[in-house]
Scaffold this motif. Structure first.
Motif: not given
Length: 352
Positions: A36, A40, A262, A265-266, A269, A279, A342
């Motif tokens: 994962r 990410t 990041a 992106a988390a 997702l 996150d 996350f």
């Protein structure tokens, strides 16, 4: 510039990312959090450093991620005699054309696997600096753009091992995150014996996403909203590393930018259009620890950079999570309760 519906793009992102995740996990058993994090970093337009002892699947993870996406892939085996021109390329005199012709190096690919990067000399390691930061290569005064998406997945053995060179601070700072795979559980290792015993699972691994799909998903990640309080929280965490008594080098402003990217992106997702403090917390160790240099006293006390980041997470007040409406949209208000993102919040952290 072509635009996409944000909500549809995030839906596509989670669907495509799930396919890539399953593809990589069919090769790397028992390490879902590592897979994962790799996804990410890819969606956040970063680069990944995988550090661990030999034989735990560092190169296998990099290859599985590369083969799961239908894009150009090049692998560089870093050795003490590797030259910078082997990475970036070189201009060669063409007798017929009576001019220099540029021969691209291994860096001209969408996913570049740098195997055992710390076995090369610092001079060779520095050949990656421009490409990782500016996504371009300059040779003999001529600048060449690198393809998109572009990601460096580098593996390295612990510095204490024979024949290794520590990465310079500038090189480590260009990696968005560092991850250690670790030894598998007994069950995962038994399963590995069944899967890897006959043939390599990489032989049957087929792409489940295309390069142009990843470019669209990266664009979708950029649309994720980050509230001012979450931005301030990221700045507070990074600033705390610069004044911590156990550190002689704190995190750079680039680290703050990487942490924010990041986190976006988390959030994407997770199917969210906004980032949460959770996150930031879940990614802080992976994004910050490899950039920090402990003091000599901290090293004598066996205080690692990871422990320092965890301590900073516990001491820094956490803002409340953003509130959403019934349609899942961001309202700008902050309730008292948190929405887990996350990862889990470290014990001892407190909200403002």
């Amino acid at each position: 510039m072509t635009t996409y519906d944000d909500r549809a793009s995030l839906t596509d992102l989670t669907t495509t990312a799930e396919r890539v995740r399953r593809s990589v996990e069919s090769v790397i058993e028992g390490k879902p959090e590592v897979v994962r994090l790799s996804l990410t970093v890819l969606l956040a337009e970063g680069h990944l450093l995988i550090e661990d002892v030999p034989g735990v699947g560092k190169t296998m993870l990099a290859k599985a991620l590369a083969r799961s996406i239908d894009c150009s892939v090049r692998r560089i085996q870093f050795t003490p005699d590797l030259l910078p021109s082997d990475i970036t390329g070189v201009s060669i005199w063409d007798q017929q054309q009576r001019d220099f012709e540029f021969k691209p190096g291994a860096i001209f690919a969408q996913i570049v696997i740098g195997d055992e990067i710390n076995r090369a000399s610092p001079k060779t390691q520095s050949a990656l600096l421009e490409s990782m930061e500016e996504r371009q290569v300059t040779i003999d005064g001529q600048t060449y753009e690198l393809p998109s998406p572009f990601m460096v997945v580098a593996t390295q053995n612990p510095v204490e091992m024979e024949g290794t060179y520590p990465l310079p601070e500038a090189q480590r700072d260009r990696f968005m995150a560092r991850v250690s795979i670790g030894y598998p559980s007994a069950e995962a290792e038994l399963q590995m014996l069944d899967v890897h015993g006959g043939v390599s699972p990489l032989d049957d691994l087929q792409p489940v996403a295309h390069a142009h799909d990843m470019v669209k998903l990266i664009d979708a990640v950029r649309t994720v909203h980050v509230a001012d309080t979450v931005r301030r929280y990221a700045v507070d965490l990074v600033s705390a590393t610069r004044s911590h008594p156990d550190l002689r080098l704190g995190a750079s402003p680039r680290a703050t930018l990487h942490l924010l990217r990041a986190a976006k992106a988390a959030a994407a997702l997770a199917g969210r259009e906004y980032a949460l403090p959770d996150d930031i917390q879940a990614l802080a160790v992976a994004v910050l620890a490899h950039r920090l240099l402990p003091t000599a006293q901290a090293q004598l006390n066996r205080r690692s950079a990871e422990q320092v980041v965890q301590e900073i997470l516990q001491r820094t007040p956490v803002p409340a999570a953003p509130q959403t409406n019934s349609h899942g949209g961001y309202t700008g208000r902050t309730p008292n309760s948190s929405v887990m993102g996350f990862g889990e919040r470290p014990p001892g952290t407190r909200r403002l």
